[in-house]
Design a protein around this motif. Structure first.
Motif, PDB file in Angstrom:
ATOM      1  N   MET A   1       0.838  -1.194   0.000  1.00  0.00           N
ATOM      2  CA  MET A   1       0.000   0.000   0.000  1.00  0.00           C
ATOM      3  C   MET A   1       0.873   1.244   0.000  1.00  0.00           C
ATOM      4  O   MET A   1       1.958   1.259   0.558  1.00  0.00           O
ATOM      5  N   GLU A   2       0.366   2.283  -0.645  1.00  0.00           N
ATOM      6  CA  GLU A   2       1.088   3.544  -0.692  1.00  0.00           C
ATOM      7  C   GLU A   2       0.723   4.382   0.531  1.00  0.00           C
ATOM      8  O   GLU A   2      -0.454   4.541   0.854  1.00  0.00           O
ATOM      9  N   PRO A   3       1.696   4.925   1.230  1.00  0.00           N
ATOM     10  CA  PRO A   3       1.388   5.758   2.399  1.00  0.00           C
ATOM     11  C   PRO A   3       0.744   7.077   1.976  1.00  0.00           C
ATOM     12  O   PRO A   3       1.013   7.610   0.904  1.00  0.00           O
ATOM     13  N   TYR A   4      -0.080   7.591   2.868  1.00  0.00           N
ATOM     14  CA  TYR A   4      -0.698   8.906   2.660  1.00  0.00           C
ATOM     15  C   TYR A   4       0.348   9.991   2.863  1.00  0.00           C
ATOM     16  O   TYR A   4       0.311  11.032   2.210  1.00  0.00           O
ATOM     17  N   TRP A   5       1.271   9.736   3.792  1.00  0.00           N
ATOM     18  CA  TRP A   5       2.382  10.644   4.075  1.00  0.00           C
ATOM     19  C   TRP A   5       3.533   9.818   4.611  1.00  0.00           C
ATOM     20  O   TRP A   5       3.329   8.806   5.281  1.00  0.00           O
ATOM     21  N   LYS A   6       4.763  10.234   4.324  1.00  0.00           N
ATOM     22  CA  LYS A   6       5.906   9.488   4.834  1.00  0.00           C
ATOM     23  C   LYS A   6       7.116  10.385   4.980  1.00  0.00           C
ATOM     24  O   LYS A   6       7.253  11.410   4.298  1.00  0.00           O
ATOM     25  N   ASP A   7       7.974   9.996   5.874  1.00  0.00           N
ATOM     26  CA  ASP A   7       9.295  10.607   6.035  1.00  0.00           C
ATOM     27  C   ASP A   7      10.275   9.448   6.212  1.00  0.00           C
ATOM     28  O   ASP A   7      10.416   8.905   7.300  1.00  0.00           O
ATOM     29  N   GLU A   8      10.895   9.067   5.139  1.00  0.00           N
ATOM     30  CA  GLU A   8      11.757   7.883   5.164  1.00  0.00           C
ATOM     31  C   GLU A   8      12.974   8.079   6.050  1.00  0.00           C
ATOM     32  O   GLU A   8      13.518   7.106   6.582  1.00  0.00           O
ATOM     33  N   ASP A   9      13.426   9.303   6.230  1.00  0.00           N
ATOM     34  CA  ASP A   9      14.611   9.556   7.054  1.00  0.00           C
ATOM     35  C   ASP A   9      14.379   9.161   8.511  1.00  0.00           C
ATOM     36  O   ASP A   9      15.284   8.654   9.186  1.00  0.00           O
ATOM     37  N   THR A  10      13.175   9.422   9.017  1.00  0.00           N
ATOM     38  CA  THR A  10      12.863   9.090  10.409  1.00  0.00           C
ATOM     39  C   THR A  10      12.042   7.819  10.535  1.00  0.00           C
ATOM     40  O   THR A  10      11.797   7.345  11.647  1.00  0.00           O
ATOM     41  N   GLY A  11      11.595   7.263   9.414  1.00  0.00           N
ATOM     42  CA  GLY A  11      10.811   6.030   9.454  1.00  0.00           C
ATOM     43  C   GLY A  11       9.396   6.242   9.944  1.00  0.00           C
ATOM     44  O   GLY A  11       8.827   5.378  10.614  1.00  0.00           O
ATOM     45  N   ILE A  12       8.802   7.395   9.616  1.00  0.00           N
ATOM     46  CA  ILE A  12       7.429   7.708  10.015  1.00  0.00           C
ATOM     47  C   ILE A  12       6.525   7.597   8.786  1.00  0.00           C
ATOM     48  O   ILE A  12       6.773   8.252   7.766  1.00  0.00           O
ATOM     49  N   TYR A  13       5.461   6.786   8.905  1.00  0.00           N
ATOM     50  CA  TYR A  13       4.545   6.569   7.788  1.00  0.00           C
ATOM     51  C   TYR A  13       3.105   6.707   8.267  1.00  0.00           C
ATOM     52  O   TYR A  13       2.756   6.234   9.353  1.00  0.00           O
ATOM     53  N   LEU A  14       2.281   7.344   7.471  1.00  0.00           N
ATOM     54  CA  LEU A  14       0.864   7.507   7.773  1.00  0.00           C
ATOM     55  C   LEU A  14       0.048   6.957   6.616  1.00  0.00           C
ATOM     56  O   LEU A  14       0.296   7.296   5.455  1.00  0.00           O
ATOM     57  N   TYR A  15      -0.920   6.094   6.936  1.00  0.00           N
ATOM     58  CA  TYR A  15      -1.773   5.475   5.922  1.00  0.00           C
ATOM     59  C   TYR A  15      -3.222   5.886   6.144  1.00  0.00           C
ATOM     60  O   TYR A  15      -3.671   6.067   7.287  1.00  0.00           O
ATOM     61  N   LEU A  16      -3.957   6.022   5.062  1.00  0.00           N
ATOM     62  CA  LEU A  16      -5.365   6.382   5.098  1.00  0.00           C
ATOM     63  C   LEU A  16      -6.209   5.140   4.857  1.00  0.00           C
ATOM     64  O   LEU A  16      -6.010   4.429   3.871  1.00  0.00           O
ATOM     65  N   GLY A  17      -7.138   4.862   5.767  1.00  0.00           N
ATOM     66  CA  GLY A  17      -8.041   3.733   5.576  1.00  0.00           C
ATOM     67  C   GLY A  17      -8.454   3.100   6.881  1.00  0.00           C
ATOM     68  O   GLY A  17      -8.023   3.516   7.966  1.00  0.00           O
ATOM     69  N   ASP A  18      -9.285   2.088   6.803  1.00  0.00           N
ATOM     70  CA  ASP A  18      -9.743   1.337   7.967  1.00  0.00           C
ATOM     71  C   ASP A  18      -8.626   0.409   8.421  1.00  0.00           C
ATOM     72  O   ASP A  18      -8.097  -0.366   7.623  1.00  0.00           O
ATOM     73  N   MET A  19      -8.251   0.470   9.699  1.00  0.00           N
ATOM     74  CA  MET A  19      -7.123  -0.329  10.193  1.00  0.00           C
ATOM     75  C   MET A  19      -7.344  -1.820   9.977  1.00  0.00           C
ATOM     76  O   MET A  19      -6.388  -2.571   9.836  1.00  0.00           O
ATOM     77  N   ARG A  20      -8.596  -2.263   9.927  1.00  0.00           N
ATOM     78  CA  ARG A  20      -8.867  -3.691   9.745  1.00  0.00           C
ATOM     79  C   ARG A  20      -8.532  -4.151   8.330  1.00  0.00           C
ATOM     80  O   ARG A  20      -8.362  -5.335   8.082  1.00  0.00           O
ATOM     81  N   GLU A  21      -8.396  -3.213   7.421  1.00  0.00           N
ATOM     82  CA  GLU A  21      -7.973  -3.519   6.060  1.00  0.00           C
ATOM     83  C   GLU A  21      -6.509  -3.183   5.833  1.00  0.00           C
ATOM     84  O   GLU A  21      -5.780  -3.941   5.178  1.00  0.00           O
ATOM     85  N   VAL A  22      -6.076  -2.060   6.382  1.00  0.00           N
ATOM     86  CA  VAL A  22      -4.713  -1.579   6.134  1.00  0.00           C
ATOM     87  C   VAL A  22      -3.680  -2.396   6.894  1.00  0.00           C
ATOM     88  O   VAL A  22      -2.647  -2.790   6.336  1.00  0.00           O
TER      89      VAL A  22
END
Length: 254
Positions: free
Chosen positions: A1-22
């Motif tokens: 899945m493609e993240p909604y937002w990410k910062d690869e340098d710090t390893g922070i990723y945000l995903y959009l969707g229902d957690m039961r699917e994501v």
């Protein structure tokens, strides 16, 4: 899945969707889940309990901090059957948000720590805080006499006093109301999340928040030197969280 937002340098990723699917699609193993799920106690559109999420969380990690009310945990107790409770911590706010006049004014929330497997295999490192009014500076040896306790007699002991004590189970931190909060139930980092994350996640470890809301967990994890993944179902909050995290990266805030 493609993240909604990410910062690869710090390893922070945000995903959009229902957690039961994501969450299953991400196929990750986390050191800790730290989350504030919808309690299902109001008529707000976003406040709907996602059935089965605690069991799904158990497939990702063996350690979890979960915010909630006593009512929530009692009503949903069967859904925590895969977990063992280690402790509860109380977040004491400066003021409450309840409007009932026939009960004590509610000025606290619970954060419960759950684990799976053997306790000795779970990372737990209780933060230490300054012990005000006691010896500061160089360490000194302190002695304590024998004393009785309700759990049995405790023998005298000797230890090195370095001017700190274990953090207490009641954490006082101002709520985010009227302080530019992004989400109605946003949790403060200072005084609260800054203690919970180091306790249960080793430095450099991975924290997952299946109900990311304002992105507080992701921000707190980054500040603590941990990687983090957040999942948020409602795009307006995901957008606001992404903006918050972007500002932190661009502004270089530590």
């Amino acid at each position: 899945m493609e993240p909604y937002w990410k910062d690869e340098d710090t390893g922070i990723y945000l995903y959009l969707g229902d957690m039961r699917e994501v969450l299953p699609a991400l196929d990750v193993k986390a050191d800790l889940i730290l989350t504030d799920p919808p309690y299902g106690e109001t008529t707000l559109a976003w406040d709907r309990w996602p059935d089965g999420w605690p069991a799904l969380a158990a497939t990702v990690t063996n350690s979890m901090w979960c915010f909630g009310s006593m009512r929530m945990f009692l009503d949903r107790s069967p859904e925590f059957a895969d977990w063992k409770l280690s402790q509860d911590v109380i977040w004491e706010k400066q003021n409450g948000s309840g409007f009932t006049t026939d009960r004590f004014k509610r000025v606290h929330e619970m954060a419960t720590h759950w684990y799976r497997g053997n306790w000795r295999d779970i990372h737990h490192d209780t933060p230490r805080v300054p012990s005000l009014g006691l010896h500061q500076g160089s360490a000194r040896v302190r002695k304590e006499a024998d004393r009785a306790a309700h759990t049995g007699r405790i023998a005298g002991s000797e230890w090195t006093d370095d001017g700190t004590r274990l953090a207490r189970s009641v954490l006082k931190a101002r709520s985010m109301h009227r302080r530019g909060a992004i989400h109605p139930t946003e949790k403060p980092i200072a005084g609260l999340l800054e203690h919970l994350i180091p306790y249960a996640c080793p430095e450099g470890g991975l924290v997952v928040d299946p109900f990311a809301g304002s992105g507080s967990t992701l921000d707190a994890a980054r500040q603590a030197g941990r990687r983090a993944i957040g999942i948020e179902k409602h795009e307006p909050y995901a957008e606001a969280a992404a903006r918050r995290l972007s500002n932190l990266v661009l502004g270089g805030i530590a």
